[in-house]
Design a protein around this motif. Structure first.
Motif, PDB file in Angstrom:
ATOM      1  N   ARG A 264     -19.940   3.028  54.909  1.00  0.00           N
ATOM      2  CA  ARG A 264     -19.083   3.826  54.429  1.00  0.00           C
ATOM      3  C   ARG A 264     -20.082   4.980  54.296  1.00  0.00           C
ATOM      4  O   ARG A 264     -19.804   5.951  53.554  1.00  0.00           O
ATOM      5  N   LEU A 265     -21.202   5.349  54.720  1.00  0.00           N
ATOM      6  CA  LEU A 265     -21.796   6.038  54.302  1.00  0.00           C
ATOM      7  C   LEU A 265     -21.065   7.674  54.953  1.00  0.00           C
ATOM      8  O   LEU A 265     -20.833   8.710  54.455  1.00  0.00           O
ATOM      9  N   PRO A 266     -21.171   7.257  56.083  1.00  0.00           N
ATOM     10  CA  PRO A 266     -20.351   8.522  56.461  1.00  0.00           C
ATOM     11  C   PRO A 266     -19.215   9.111  56.140  1.00  0.00           C
ATOM     12  O   PRO A 266     -19.002  10.272  55.421  1.00  0.00           O
ATOM     13  N   VAL A 267     -18.331   8.635  55.384  1.00  0.00           N
ATOM     14  CA  VAL A 267     -17.283   8.566  54.435  1.00  0.00           C
ATOM     15  C   VAL A 267     -17.431   8.851  53.168  1.00  0.00           C
ATOM     16  O   VAL A 267     -17.097  10.029  52.465  1.00  0.00           O
ATOM     17  N   TYR A 268     -19.082   7.882  52.278  1.00  0.00           N
ATOM     18  CA  TYR A 268     -19.666   9.224  50.811  1.00  0.00           C
ATOM     19  C   TYR A 268     -20.197  10.388  50.909  1.00  0.00           C
ATOM     20  O   TYR A 268     -19.917  11.296  50.687  1.00  0.00           O
ATOM     21  N   THR A 269     -20.800  10.461  52.365  1.00  0.00           N
ATOM     22  CA  THR A 269     -21.275  11.708  52.710  1.00  0.00           C
ATOM     23  C   THR A 269     -19.853  13.271  52.775  1.00  0.00           C
ATOM     24  O   THR A 269     -20.139  14.148  52.188  1.00  0.00           O
ATOM     25  N   VAL A 270     -19.267  13.118  52.894  1.00  0.00           N
ATOM     26  CA  VAL A 270     -18.619  13.793  53.676  1.00  0.00           C
ATOM     27  C   VAL A 270     -17.228  14.151  52.027  1.00  0.00           C
ATOM     28  O   VAL A 270     -17.543  15.354  51.381  1.00  0.00           O
ATOM     29  N   LEU A 271     -17.236  12.862  51.301  1.00  0.00           N
ATOM     30  CA  LEU A 271     -16.602  12.998  50.270  1.00  0.00           C
ATOM     31  C   LEU A 271     -17.341  13.852  49.069  1.00  0.00           C
ATOM     32  O   LEU A 271     -16.497  14.421  48.712  1.00  0.00           O
ATOM     33  N   ILE A 272     -17.963  13.605  49.294  1.00  0.00           N
ATOM     34  CA  ILE A 272     -20.140  14.170  48.126  1.00  0.00           C
ATOM     35  C   ILE A 272     -19.247  14.908  48.334  1.00  0.00           C
ATOM     36  O   ILE A 272     -19.621  16.450  47.562  1.00  0.00           O
ATOM     37  N   ALA A 273     -20.209  15.563  49.408  1.00  0.00           N
ATOM     38  CA  ALA A 273     -20.132  17.137  50.345  1.00  0.00           C
ATOM     39  C   ALA A 273     -18.757  18.286  49.978  1.00  0.00           C
ATOM     40  O   ALA A 273     -19.144  18.987  49.215  1.00  0.00           O
ATOM     41  N   LEU A 274     -18.402  17.345  49.376  1.00  0.00           N
ATOM     42  CA  LEU A 274     -16.376  18.057  49.448  1.00  0.00           C
ATOM     43  C   LEU A 274     -16.287  17.980  48.036  1.00  0.00           C
ATOM     44  O   LEU A 274     -15.932  19.374  47.681  1.00  0.00           O
ATOM     45  N   VAL A 275     -16.601  17.457  47.052  1.00  0.00           N
ATOM     46  CA  VAL A 275     -16.396  17.594  45.975  1.00  0.00           C
ATOM     47  C   VAL A 275     -18.142  17.826  44.987  1.00  0.00           C
ATOM     48  O   VAL A 275     -17.773  18.645  43.163  1.00  0.00           O
ATOM     49  N   VAL A 276     -18.900  17.652  44.778  1.00  0.00           N
ATOM     50  CA  VAL A 276     -20.113  17.647  44.460  1.00  0.00           C
ATOM     51  C   VAL A 276     -20.863  18.945  44.959  1.00  0.00           C
ATOM     52  O   VAL A 276     -21.794  18.567  45.944  1.00  0.00           O
ATOM     53  N   PRO A 277     -21.239  19.855  44.080  1.00  0.00           N
ATOM     54  CA  PRO A 277     -22.179  20.346  44.969  1.00  0.00           C
ATOM     55  C   PRO A 277     -23.417  20.971  44.752  1.00  0.00           C
ATOM     56  O   PRO A 277     -23.921  19.068  44.119  1.00  0.00           O
ATOM     57  N   SER A 278     -24.187  21.034  46.196  1.00  0.00           N
ATOM     58  CA  SER A 278     -25.544  20.275  46.104  1.00  0.00           C
ATOM     59  C   SER A 278     -26.548  21.486  45.593  1.00  0.00           C
ATOM     60  O   SER A 278     -27.684  22.074  46.223  1.00  0.00           O
ATOM     61  N   THR A 279     -26.846  21.558  43.818  1.00  0.00           N
ATOM     62  CA  THR A 279     -27.800  22.155  42.982  1.00  0.00           C
ATOM     63  C   THR A 279     -28.925  20.526  43.018  1.00  0.00           C
ATOM     64  O   THR A 279     -28.639  19.287  43.361  1.00  0.00           O
ATOM     65  N   TYR A 280     -29.916  20.803  42.093  1.00  0.00           N
ATOM     66  CA  TYR A 280     -30.981  20.793  41.869  1.00  0.00           C
ATOM     67  C   TYR A 280     -31.211  20.294  39.975  1.00  0.00           C
ATOM     68  O   TYR A 280     -30.857  21.667  39.971  1.00  0.00           O
ATOM     69  N   ILE A 281     -31.596  19.066  40.359  1.00  0.00           N
ATOM     70  CA  ILE A 281     -31.824  19.536  38.798  1.00  0.00           C
ATOM     71  C   ILE A 281     -32.917  18.904  38.986  1.00  0.00           C
ATOM     72  O   ILE A 281     -34.152  18.439  39.921  1.00  0.00           O
ATOM     73  N   TRP A 282     -34.206  20.313  37.735  1.00  0.00           N
ATOM     74  CA  TRP A 282     -35.746  20.057  37.584  1.00  0.00           C
ATOM     75  C   TRP A 282     -36.155  20.884  39.217  1.00  0.00           C
ATOM     76  O   TRP A 282     -36.986  20.365  39.604  1.00  0.00           O
ATOM     77  N   GLY A 283     -35.464  21.148  39.762  1.00  0.00           N
ATOM     78  CA  GLY A 283     -35.966  21.238  41.073  1.00  0.00           C
ATOM     79  C   GLY A 283     -36.126  20.497  42.672  1.00  0.00           C
ATOM     80  O   GLY A 283     -36.564  21.352  43.307  1.00  0.00           O
ATOM     81  N   VAL A 284     -35.849  19.516  41.922  1.00  0.00           N
ATOM     82  CA  VAL A 284     -36.363  18.624  42.644  1.00  0.00           C
ATOM     83  C   VAL A 284     -35.065  17.424  43.394  1.00  0.00           C
ATOM     84  O   VAL A 284     -35.092  17.265  44.699  1.00  0.00           O
ATOM     85  N   ILE A 285     -34.390  17.039  41.792  1.00  0.00           N
ATOM     86  CA  ILE A 285     -33.201  16.277  42.177  1.00  0.00           C
ATOM     87  C   ILE A 285     -32.361  16.457  42.950  1.00  0.00           C
ATOM     88  O   ILE A 285     -31.782  16.997  42.332  1.00  0.00           O
ATOM     89  N   ASN A 286     -31.455  15.601  44.005  1.00  0.00           N
ATOM     90  CA  ASN A 286     -30.031  17.241  44.897  1.00  0.00           C
ATOM     91  C   ASN A 286     -29.522  16.025  43.888  1.00  0.00           C
ATOM     92  O   ASN A 286     -28.676  15.122  44.022  1.00  0.00           O
ATOM     93  N   LEU A 287     -28.509  16.671  43.230  1.00  0.00           N
ATOM     94  CA  LEU A 287     -27.050  15.717  42.951  1.00  0.00           C
ATOM     95  C   LEU A 287     -26.044  15.249  43.409  1.00  0.00           C
ATOM     96  O   LEU A 287     -25.868  14.403  42.884  1.00  0.00           O
ATOM     97  N   GLN A 288     -26.492  15.714  45.228  1.00  0.00           N
ATOM     98  CA  GLN A 288     -25.822  14.820  45.613  1.00  0.00           C
ATOM     99  C   GLN A 288     -26.355  13.673  45.882  1.00  0.00           C
ATOM    100  O   GLN A 288     -25.509  12.545  46.422  1.00  0.00           O
ATOM    101  N   GLY A 289     -27.268  13.362  46.058  1.00  0.00           N
ATOM    102  CA  GLY A 289     -28.027  12.798  46.044  1.00  0.00           C
ATOM    103  C   GLY A 289     -27.959  11.372  45.303  1.00  0.00           C
ATOM    104  O   GLY A 289     -28.168  10.769  45.757  1.00  0.00           O
ATOM    105  N   ILE A 290     -27.905  12.154  43.919  1.00  0.00           N
ATOM    106  CA  ILE A 290     -28.058  11.183  43.094  1.00  0.00           C
ATOM    107  C   ILE A 290     -26.639  10.093  42.843  1.00  0.00           C
ATOM    108  O   ILE A 290     -26.179   9.510  42.387  1.00  0.00           O
ATOM    109  N   VAL A 291     -25.627  11.272  43.060  1.00  0.00           N
ATOM    110  CA  VAL A 291     -23.928  10.320  43.435  1.00  0.00           C
ATOM    111  C   VAL A 291     -24.142  10.003  44.476  1.00  0.00           C
ATOM    112  O   VAL A 291     -23.691   8.533  44.054  1.00  0.00           O
TER     113      VAL A 291
END
Lengths: 719, 75
Positions: free
Chosen positions: A442-469
């Motif tokens: 499922r990982l490749p599917v998740y990666t593609v779909l998350i990259a599509l709609v979740v911005p790759s921004t950082y919360i508090w400068g360290v935690i990646n939003l895509q990683g959280i999703v």
């Protein structure tokens, strides 16, 4: 002094190719001895009729003979409970002489002989020539345990006794020497069971012509569990039991108690054990931390986190390499072999199909290396101990933890790992919910779909939003597994009682060799077992995607080519080949089917193209990415994820002009992929493990429903 | 007659002698694991959530749920 092997009578009648079964309690060091005897000459097969892995290997014995070694699952007695344990009885009691092992080597932990000898004396009474190995001699020496092997050998009925320390190979030569000679145990059994139920046992012995009274007794006890006893015979035995009033359970207790009484007598003369608590307090001190209210769970989650990181971080490089090699090879075939159906089947069906299997080997290898490490060190039983109460609340068992964790890599080995759960209901529920754990496909599917709609921004400068999703997706799968288990606990009814009675072995340094062998074996099993099915399905899917009804495909292609001839549009000409590929897929059986199911998936926000992806994902979920690439004409470099993502982002619905992959659709798809049973291999393995179509069908239906309803909710919520 | 004390009622560090295993479908399993009448058993510790428990019997550690431990009568 050990058994004087030198004085054994040399018999010319010894089979040159004997089969030797290794039996013993769990944690007795059996697999270390198996690895020691066979080295790399191992293979894993199947016992006929059951799915339990049959590990066999070859060993060289003195005097230029070789022998086949069979590693039987660990068990505490001949009264089987789990699927694994049933095999032991079945192999040792097989009525056909050549299917029965010639020798049974029983491995016993020298530091707990009383319990270990229970199994030994049962096996010895089946009248298979038996050898007793006293393993872990090093610990015994440290503890000051001393055994009079010669006396023990005589008291057990002329049984060769070999003292060993499997960890450093001590005693191996002696064992091999004993195994190369003829083994003749005393004929009288260790325990005479005939008085337990004289007429009944005598009757069965006479009826089926079995070798001795103990075997007849075991036929009476275990007829329903033995594969070689057919239904008619089972019926007969049941009648015999009833007519003589054979109380199976009471007699089991009686037999066991009497065996223990005799064993205690024997041990009184042959073993001296000082009251040493050293070893114990060492393990207990570690336990104080590892099973601590706070630290216990913290350490467990830290270890999980490490495993998780390793699976995804360490495996990515070898996975990329494998991906590259197969893509290159596929391209090479296309370029160098004559054009034709066979070449295209090879390049587009078979080679990517095999690649799709091999690519998961790094993750599976890393996962099983960790699991083997945890098992070897003794920590795994502490995890079971820590988690049992929580798991029990939702209808699972402390032992379900290992399959659930394994499910993060792949559901197939995870479902096979449920065999150690002795209660059928607990095991069944674990099998039913394990595929909800987010596996690596499922990982490749998740990666593609998350990259599509979740911005790759950082919360508090360290935690990646895509990683959280992404982490959220894994959590979602885990929660769904627990929730489904809880519901199934209320629905599935059994008379059988759930229990957890488990040895907690002392902590020991893992043996790297054993870890290596486990990794090798699991990877091999995955490639050959799961591989067969994935391979077959990918060929079927290739056919569905390459051929269509009538000459629709040819017509569409011709239309595009005609269009190209009269066109000056350079961009169009450049993408002609990929446009053709897209139209081919659109007009193929897979495309038609995608359109056919469109009405069903439209409420989820999907169009027919996504429909095709859902269908092709049945071979393996990660096929989604490849299908998207083909559908959106990314062309040659479809391995480049950013190209796919860019192309998907700009895709618009021709009727409404709306973006196809807007957040609502992407999230809906994410949830659908998290819950849906899109894996032929899992269905196949559940069929094998539950011995029928009932459970895999129920599982597929409930997971698909869960996926559909959740995806619907998510889509409606977000749009 | 007073109710017989069972294995789950021990406190960490306490020792007792097994008197009897109550009849149930698990009796045989408990016997196989070495919980024999007349044997000394000591209570190691409970799992953080109170269940299962760990005991020491004939030189090794055994963990079992409270439900199972309550089948083991001790004195």
């Amino acid at each position: 002094m050990n058994y004087p092997a030198e004085t054994l009578p040399q018999s010319p009648s010894i089979k040159s190719n004997r089969s030797i079964a290794l039996v013993g309690n769990p944690n007795s060091g059996k697999s270390t001895i198996f690895n020691l005897l066979t080295g790399l000459n191992q293979k894993v097969g199947n016992y006929p009729g059951v799915t339990v892995d049959k590990k066999t290997g070859r060993t060289k014995l003195p005097g230029d003979t070789t022998a086949e070694i069979i590693d039987l699952p660990g068990t505490y007695s001949l009264y089987p409970r789990s699927a694994d344990e049933k095999v032991v009885l079945d192999v040792l009691m097989h009525p056909e002489k050549d299917k029965r092992p010639d020798i049974a080597v029983v491995i016993a932990d020298m530091n707990n002989l009383e319990r270990n000898l229970l199994l030994f004396t049962q096996i010895r009474d089946l009248a298979i020539p038996a050898v007793l190995v006293l393993n872990m001699a090093d610990i015994a020496r440290k503890k000051g345990v001393s055994v009079d092997s010669e006396l023990l050998s005589r008291q057990l009925g002329n049984v060769p006794v070999v003292r060993m320390n499997a960890r450093n190979g001590e005693g191996l030569d002696k064992l091999k020497k004993v195994l190369s000679q003829e083994i003749v145990n005393q004929e009288e059994p260790f325990l005479d069971v005939l008085p337990l139920a004289p007429e009944c046992i005598a009757e069965v012995k006479h009826m089926y012509g079995v070798n001795n009274y103990y075997e007849a007794y075991q036929w009476l006890q275990s007829a329903e569990r033995l594969l070689f006893i057919d239904e008619q015979q089972q019926e007969q035995i049941k009648k015999t039991r009833d007519s003589f009033g054979f109380q199976a359970n009471e007699l089991q207790i009686k037999e066991t108690t009497e065996r223990y009484r005799k064993i205690q007598q024997v041990l009184q003369d042959t073993i001296s054990t000082p009251d040493a608590a050293g070893q114990q307090s060492f393990s207990n001190r570690i336990d104080r931390v590892l099973t601590h209210k706070v630290f216990g769970y913290l350490i467990f989650f830290a270890i999980l986190f490490l495993i998780f990181q390793a699976i995804f971080a360490w495996a990515s490089v070898p996975m990329d390499i494998i991906d590259y090699i197969f893509a290159e090879f596929s391209g090479w075939i296309q370029d160098n072999l004559p054009e034709g159906v066979l070449t295209s089947l090879l390049a587009e069906g078979i080679v990517p199909g095999i690649g799709g299997i091999v690519i998961f080997v790094p993750q599976i290898a890393i996962l099983f290396a960790f699991i083997a490490l945890l098992e070897e060190s003794g920590y795994m039983s502490r995890v079971v101990f820590l988690m049992d109460k929580v798991m029990r609340k939702v209808g699972l068992n402390g032992r379900s933890v290992v399959p659930l964790i394994s499910g993060l890599a792949c559901a197939i080995p995870a479902i096979m790992a449920t065999r150690s759960i002795d209660s059928w209901k607990d095991r069944l529920i674990t099998i039913m919910v394990t595929p909800l754990m987010s596996c690596s496909a499922r990982l490749p599917v998740y990666t593609v779909l998350i990259a599509l709609v979740v911005p790759s921004t950082y919360i508090w400068g360290v935690i990646n939003l895509q990683g959280i999703v992404l982490m959220g997706m894994y959590l979602l799968g885990f929660m769904a597994a627990l929730g489904s288990a809880w519901i199934m606990k209320l629905i599935v009814k059994t008379k059988e009682r759930s229990f957890l009675i488990m040895e907690m072995p002392a902590y020991r340094w893992p043996r790297w060799k054993n870890v290596g062998f486990t990794v090798l074996e699991k990877s091999k099993t995955f490639v050959f077992e799961a591989g067969k099915i994935i391979f077959a399905v990918s060929i079927v899917l290739w056919v569905l995607a390459s051929y269509g009804p009538g000459d629709d495909i040819a017509q569409a292609e011709q239309q595009l080519r005609e269009q190209a001839e009269g066109s000056n549009d350079l961009e169009f000409l450049e993408t002609l080949e990929t446009e053709i590929a897209t139209s081919r897929l659109e007009n193929s059986y897979a495309g038609k089917f995608g359109k056919w199911i469109e009405p069903v998936i439209r409420p989820l926000g999907y169009d027919w193209k996504i429909g095709i992806a859902l269908i092709t994902s049945f071979a393996a979920r990660e096929v989604f990415v490849g299908t998207m690439a083909t559908l959106y004409s990314v062309g040659e470099d479809f391995d480049d994820e950013s190209t796919i993502i860019g192309r998907m982002r700009s895709e618009r619905n021709p009727d409404t002009g709306q973006q196809v992959f807007r957040p609502a659709v992407a999230f809906s798809l994410l949830v659908f992929y998290a819950f849906a049973m899109q894996c032929m291999s899992t269905i196949a393995v559940v069929y094998r493990e539950t011995k029928g179509w009932k459970w895999p069908v129920i599982q597929t239906v409930y997971m698909t429903m869960l996926a559909y309803v959740s995806a619907l909710l998510v889509f409606q919520l977000f749009s | 007659m007073l109710l017989m004390k069972t294995l789950d009622q021990l406190k960490p560090g306490e020792k007792a002698v097994i008197k009897n295993i109550k009849p149930s479908s698990l009796t045989i399993k408990l016997l196989e694991m070495g919980l024999l009448p007349g044997k000394e058993v000591s209570f190691n510790y409970r799992a953080p959530l109170g269940d299962p428990i760990s005991v020491r019997i004939s030189g090794y550690n055994l963990s079992l749920r409270i439900d199972e431990a309550s089948l083991v009568e001790i004195i």
